[in-house]
Scaffold this active site. Structure first.
Site, PDB file in Angstrom:
ATOM      1  N   ARG A  40       5.463  84.832  -2.428  1.00 23.92           N
ATOM      2  CA  ARG A  40       4.289  85.201  -2.822  1.00 23.92           C
ATOM      3  C   ARG A  40       4.109  86.347  -3.915  1.00 23.92           C
ATOM      4  O   ARG A  40       3.030  86.628  -4.210  1.00 23.92           O
ATOM      5  CB  ARG A  40       3.445  85.510  -1.525  1.00 23.92           C
ATOM      6  CG  ARG A  40       3.177  84.590  -0.394  1.00 23.92           C
ATOM      7  CD  ARG A  40       2.287  85.114   0.635  1.00 23.92           C
ATOM      8  NE  ARG A  40       3.325  85.248   1.590  1.00 23.92           N
ATOM      9  CZ  ARG A  40       3.026  85.610   2.727  1.00 23.92           C
ATOM     10  NH1 ARG A  40       1.840  86.045   2.925  1.00 23.92           N
ATOM     11  NH2 ARG A  40       3.935  85.725   3.971  1.00 23.92           N
ATOM     12  N   GLU A  86      16.458  75.156   0.114  1.00 25.57           N
ATOM     13  CA  GLU A  86      15.599  73.888   0.755  1.00 25.57           C
ATOM     14  C   GLU A  86      16.178  72.776   0.146  1.00 25.57           C
ATOM     15  O   GLU A  86      16.333  71.762   1.026  1.00 25.57           O
ATOM     16  CB  GLU A  86      14.254  74.061  -0.233  1.00 25.57           C
ATOM     17  CG  GLU A  86      13.219  75.248   0.126  1.00 25.57           C
ATOM     18  CD  GLU A  86      12.033  75.130  -0.824  1.00 25.57           C
ATOM     19  OE1 GLU A  86      11.131  74.366  -0.368  1.00 25.57           O
ATOM     20  OE2 GLU A  86      11.965  76.050  -1.771  1.00 25.57           O
ATOM     21  N   TRP A  96       8.425  76.697  -7.864  1.00 23.84           N
ATOM     22  CA  TRP A  96       9.568  76.282  -8.006  1.00 23.84           C
ATOM     23  C   TRP A  96      10.530  76.242  -6.690  1.00 23.84           C
ATOM     24  O   TRP A  96      10.105  76.918  -5.819  1.00 23.84           O
ATOM     25  CB  TRP A  96      10.583  77.087  -9.031  1.00 23.84           C
ATOM     26  CG  TRP A  96      10.514  78.445  -8.856  1.00 23.84           C
ATOM     27  CD1 TRP A  96      11.214  79.167  -8.029  1.00 23.84           C
ATOM     28  CD2 TRP A  96       9.383  79.456  -9.572  1.00 23.84           C
ATOM     29  NE1 TRP A  96      10.729  80.711  -8.110  1.00 23.84           N
ATOM     30  CE2 TRP A  96       9.825  80.736  -9.116  1.00 23.84           C
ATOM     31  CE3 TRP A  96       8.680  79.327 -10.579  1.00 23.84           C
ATOM     32  CZ2 TRP A  96       9.231  82.009  -9.490  1.00 23.84           C
ATOM     33  CZ3 TRP A  96       7.898  80.430 -11.158  1.00 23.84           C
ATOM     34  CH2 TRP A  96       8.411  81.614 -10.617  1.00 23.84           C
ATOM     35  N   CYS A 109       5.266  81.718   3.623  1.00 25.40           N
ATOM     36  CA  CYS A 109       5.512  81.564   2.049  1.00 25.40           C
ATOM     37  C   CYS A 109       6.619  82.890   1.804  1.00 25.40           C
ATOM     38  O   CYS A 109       5.867  83.833   1.619  1.00 25.40           O
ATOM     39  CB  CYS A 109       4.771  81.416   1.006  1.00 25.40           C
ATOM     40  SG  CYS A 109       5.189  81.194  -0.651  1.00 25.40           S
TER      41      CYS A 109
HETATM   42  C1  HEM Z   1       6.662  80.106  -7.453  1.00 27.83           C
HETATM   43  C2  HEM Z   1       7.763  79.935  -6.270  1.00 27.83           C
HETATM   44  C3  HEM Z   1       7.544  79.773  -4.696  1.00 27.83           C
HETATM   45  C4  HEM Z   1       8.764  79.646  -3.985  1.00 27.83           C
HETATM   46  C5  HEM Z   1      10.209  80.068  -4.254  1.00 27.83           C
HETATM   47  C6  HEM Z   1       8.104  79.489  -2.745  1.00 27.83           C
HETATM   48  C7  HEM Z   1       8.956  79.103  -1.524  1.00 27.83           C
HETATM   49  C8  HEM Z   1       8.583  78.719  -0.282  1.00 27.83           C
HETATM   50  C9  HEM Z   1       9.529  78.183   0.736  1.00 27.83           C
HETATM   51  C10 HEM Z   1      11.035  78.123   0.769  1.00 27.83           C
HETATM   52  C11 HEM Z   1       8.631  77.822   1.665  1.00 27.83           C
HETATM   53  C12 HEM Z   1       9.076  77.225   3.121  1.00 27.83           C
HETATM   54  C13 HEM Z   1       9.324  75.905   2.915  1.00 27.83           C
HETATM   55  C14 HEM Z   1       9.856  75.090   3.807  1.00 27.83           C
HETATM   56  O1  HEM Z   1      10.669  75.511   4.629  1.00 27.83           O
HETATM   57  O2  HEM Z   1       9.935  73.824   3.834  1.00 27.83           O
HETATM   58  C15 HEM Z   1       7.176  78.089   1.362  1.00 27.83           C
HETATM   59  C16 HEM Z   1       6.184  77.651   2.163  1.00 27.83           C
HETATM   60  C17 HEM Z   1       4.827  77.740   1.599  1.00 27.83           C
HETATM   61  N1  HEM Z   1       4.468  78.099   0.385  1.00 27.83           N
HETATM   62 FE1  HEM Z   1       5.702  78.893  -1.110  1.00 27.83          FE
HETATM   63  N2  HEM Z   1       6.694  79.342  -2.677  1.00 27.83           N
HETATM   64  C18 HEM Z   1       6.524  79.517  -3.917  1.00 27.83           C
HETATM   65  C19 HEM Z   1       5.216  79.365  -4.405  1.00 27.83           C
HETATM   66  C20 HEM Z   1       4.063  78.804  -3.743  1.00 27.83           C
HETATM   67  C21 HEM Z   1       2.751  78.571  -4.448  1.00 27.83           C
HETATM   68  C22 HEM Z   1       2.465  78.715  -5.877  1.00 27.83           C
HETATM   69  C23 HEM Z   1       1.765  78.258  -3.440  1.00 27.83           C
HETATM   70  C24 HEM Z   1       0.637  77.741  -3.113  1.00 27.83           C
HETATM   71  C25 HEM Z   1      -0.523  78.103  -4.056  1.00 27.83           C
HETATM   72  C26 HEM Z   1       2.583  78.343  -2.073  1.00 27.83           C
HETATM   73  C27 HEM Z   1       2.337  78.255  -0.668  1.00 27.83           C
HETATM   74  C28 HEM Z   1       3.101  77.804   0.387  1.00 27.83           C
HETATM   75  C29 HEM Z   1       2.747  77.464   1.620  1.00 27.83           C
HETATM   76  C30 HEM Z   1       1.038  77.161   1.967  1.00 27.83           C
HETATM   77  C31 HEM Z   1       3.801  77.356   2.467  1.00 27.83           C
HETATM   78  C32 HEM Z   1       3.849  76.714   3.853  1.00 27.83           C
HETATM   79  C33 HEM Z   1       3.789  75.209   3.771  1.00 27.83           C
HETATM   80  C34 HEM Z   1       3.557  74.740   5.421  1.00 27.83           C
HETATM   81  O3  HEM Z   1       2.903  75.393   6.412  1.00 27.83           O
HETATM   82  O4  HEM Z   1       3.859  73.775   5.716  1.00 27.83           O
HETATM   83  N3  HEM Z   1       4.086  78.582  -2.224  1.00 27.83           N
HETATM   84  N4  HEM Z   1       7.162  78.621  -0.034  1.00 27.83           N
HETATM   85  N1  H49 Z   2       9.268  75.750  -2.938  1.00 25.81           N
HETATM   86  C1  H49 Z   2       8.435  75.223  -2.463  1.00 25.81           C
HETATM   87  N2  H49 Z   2       8.707  74.479  -1.263  1.00 25.81           N
HETATM   88  C2  H49 Z   2       7.829  74.149  -0.166  1.00 25.81           C
HETATM   89  C3  H49 Z   2       6.797  74.992   0.098  1.00 25.81           C
HETATM   90  C4  H49 Z   2       5.774  74.632   1.265  1.00 25.81           C
HETATM   91  C5  H49 Z   2       5.975  73.505   1.795  1.00 25.81           C
HETATM   92  C6  H49 Z   2       7.429  72.731   1.488  1.00 25.81           C
HETATM   93  C7  H49 Z   2       7.918  71.489   2.334  1.00 25.81           C
HETATM   94  N3  H49 Z   2       7.938  71.822   3.735  1.00 25.81           N
HETATM   95  C8  H49 Z   2       8.033  70.968   4.641  1.00 25.81           C
HETATM   96  C9  H49 Z   2       9.451  70.720   5.174  1.00 25.81           C
HETATM   97  C10 H49 Z   2       9.719  69.458   6.239  1.00 25.81           C
HETATM   98  C11 H49 Z   2       9.397  70.467   7.618  1.00 25.81           C
HETATM   99  C12 H49 Z   2       9.582  71.893   7.112  1.00 25.81           C
HETATM  100  N4  H49 Z   2       9.861  71.916   5.664  1.00 25.81           N
HETATM  101  C13 H49 Z   2       8.224  73.021   0.501  1.00 25.81           C
HETATM  102  C14 H49 Z   2       7.078  74.998  -2.845  1.00 25.81           C
HETATM  103  C15 H49 Z   2       6.312  74.004  -3.030  1.00 25.81           C
HETATM  104  C16 H49 Z   2       4.968  74.053  -3.458  1.00 25.81           C
HETATM  105  C17 H49 Z   2       4.903  75.277  -4.108  1.00 25.81           C
HETATM  106  S1  H49 Z   2       6.228  76.336  -3.643  1.00 25.81           S
END
Ligand code: HEM
Ligand code: H49
Length: 358
Positions: free
Chosen positions: A69, A242, A237, A66
């Protein structure tokens, strides 16, 4: 099915972490003793609200994929561990979306539904995100979001009827520990969407593209102190890339680069004209412009990269390691033009954490 009892070592490590970072909670001794007794008695223990709130925030802080954070301390935690029916879960997901969306000023929120316990196995949300667009197989390809073909087929098998559009919002599918899954349509006023326009090209609107405001992940487990909460939808958000560089651009998603390049009048006869790259940038300009016009929270990948490095240095100041996965942190557009590209990261895995279902 023998349900895993809670690992006492994990529980102790979490209780100690909670008391270390929250000195006002006092000496951990009595809490550790009570937790050990409860685990011995019923195979698990119950988090206090303060422990649950802290655990969810640290799980976000530990999410090494993420980039967002920096604001981990402000996560809003909706403790709904008393909800015990599929209908109740559906209602809480709708309430979560209404709560988190605001009127475009999105609030990072997690809703915690009951954990897996030996007495009562947990419900699961089948959808990977609370808001997903249907994907339909047609003779000449997929209409809508190809990523959601399987979910659309599952919902249809359970009685849902889609309208065959490119952006039909799918129903929630809640699977109880036993028995039939529950289908629940999301009320329109709980699903804020943004139509996409471009600041310089009036024709962009004619592409009929749109996206939903709130990304809400619903297929991950929240693990805290040896307890797994398999139903804990969380939202933040979007970062513009994305939507603009993946959801609308990937060939196995909405595949819009060729369409945008044509309308831009680019020479698509050779890769060397970099028409794909031109189309990508304009698609991302449109996404950022449209969300801003609509007053919906969204961050760009340059700003978010800088914020992440600020978070990293703050964590180091606090004497903590901030783990990160380079391949997920570096944005899919203009990677080397963002500061997160030009460095390495510690890749250890910490708990509490959000983990994919095993
Ligand atoms: C507040 C604005 C936030 C932004 C802009 C953000 C942005 C992102 C982005 C761009 C990714 C990669 C997603 C992808 O490539 O599909 C990501 C992954 C992730 N985010 Fe954040 N995030 C935010 C908040 C949060 C919150 C509130 C949580 C949990 C409480 C969180 C937990 C995670 C987790 C667990 C992943 C990895 C998901 C996976 O392994 O599939 N994020 N975040
Ligand atoms: N901005 C966000 N994007 C996000 C975060 C975690 C996971 C994802 C979805 N990821 C799955 C896709 C599909 C495979 C690789 N990316 C999006 C957030 C989602 C929930 C909190 S932040």
């Amino acid at each position: 099915v023998v349900r895993r009892t809670t690992d006492l070592g994990e529980a102790e490590r979490f209780i100690r972490l909670f008391h270390t970072e929250n000195p006002s909670a006092g000496n951990p001794y009595t809490r550790l003793r009570d937790v050990a007794r409860e685990v011995a008695r019923r195979g698990t223990y119950t988090h206090t609200y303060e422990e649950l709130e802290f655990g969810a925030r640290v799980a976000w802080r530990n999410s090494n994929r993420c980039i967002g954070r920096l604001y981990w301390r402000s996560l809003k935690v909706r403790d709904r561990r008393q909800v015990s029916t599929a209908e109740g879960i559906a209602l809480e997901c709708v309430a979560h979306l209404r709560d988190a969306t605001g009127r475009g000023k999105i609030r990072p929120t997690v809703t915690v539904l009951p954990p897996d316990t030996p007495a009562l196995p947990a419900f699961r949300i089948v959808n990977d995100q609370l808001i997903r667009y249907a994907g339909y197989r047609t003779p000449d390809g997929v209409r809508g979001d190809p990523a959601n073909l399987a979910l659309t087929e599952t919902a249809t098998r359970l009685g849902w009827r889609g309208r065959g559009g490119r952006f039909d919002v799918l129903p929630l599918v809640i699977r109880p520990p036993a028995g039939e899954p529950l289908l629940c349509n999301l009320p329109g006023d709980a699903v804020l969407e943004v139509p996409l326009t471009h600041p310089d090209y009036p024709w962009f609107e004619e592409l009929g593209l749109r996206w939903h405001a709130v990304p809400a992940i619903s297929d991950m487990c929240l693990e805290i102190g040896g307890i797994c909460y398999p139903c804990a939808p969380f939202n933040g958000w979007y970062m513009g890339t994305e939507i603009g560089a993946r959801n609308l651009a990937d060939a196995d998603r909405y595949d819009q680069l060729g369409v945008v390049a044509e309308r831009l009048g680019l020479d698509t006869s050779s890769e060397r004209t970099l028409w794909r790259d031109h189309a990508l940038v304009e698609l991302n300009v449109a996404v950022l412009h449209s969300f801003e016009q609509a007053g919906v929270s969204m961050t760009d990948h340059h700003t978010e990269s800088r914020r992440f490095l600020t978070h990293l240095s703050r964590e180091e100041q606090a004497g903590r390691v901030c783990p990160a996965d380079w391949s997920w942190i570096v944005p899919p557009l203009s990677g080397s033009a963002t500061p997160v590209f030009h460095r390495y990261y510690d890749t250890r895995v910490l708990t509490p954490a959000f983990v994919h279902h095993r």
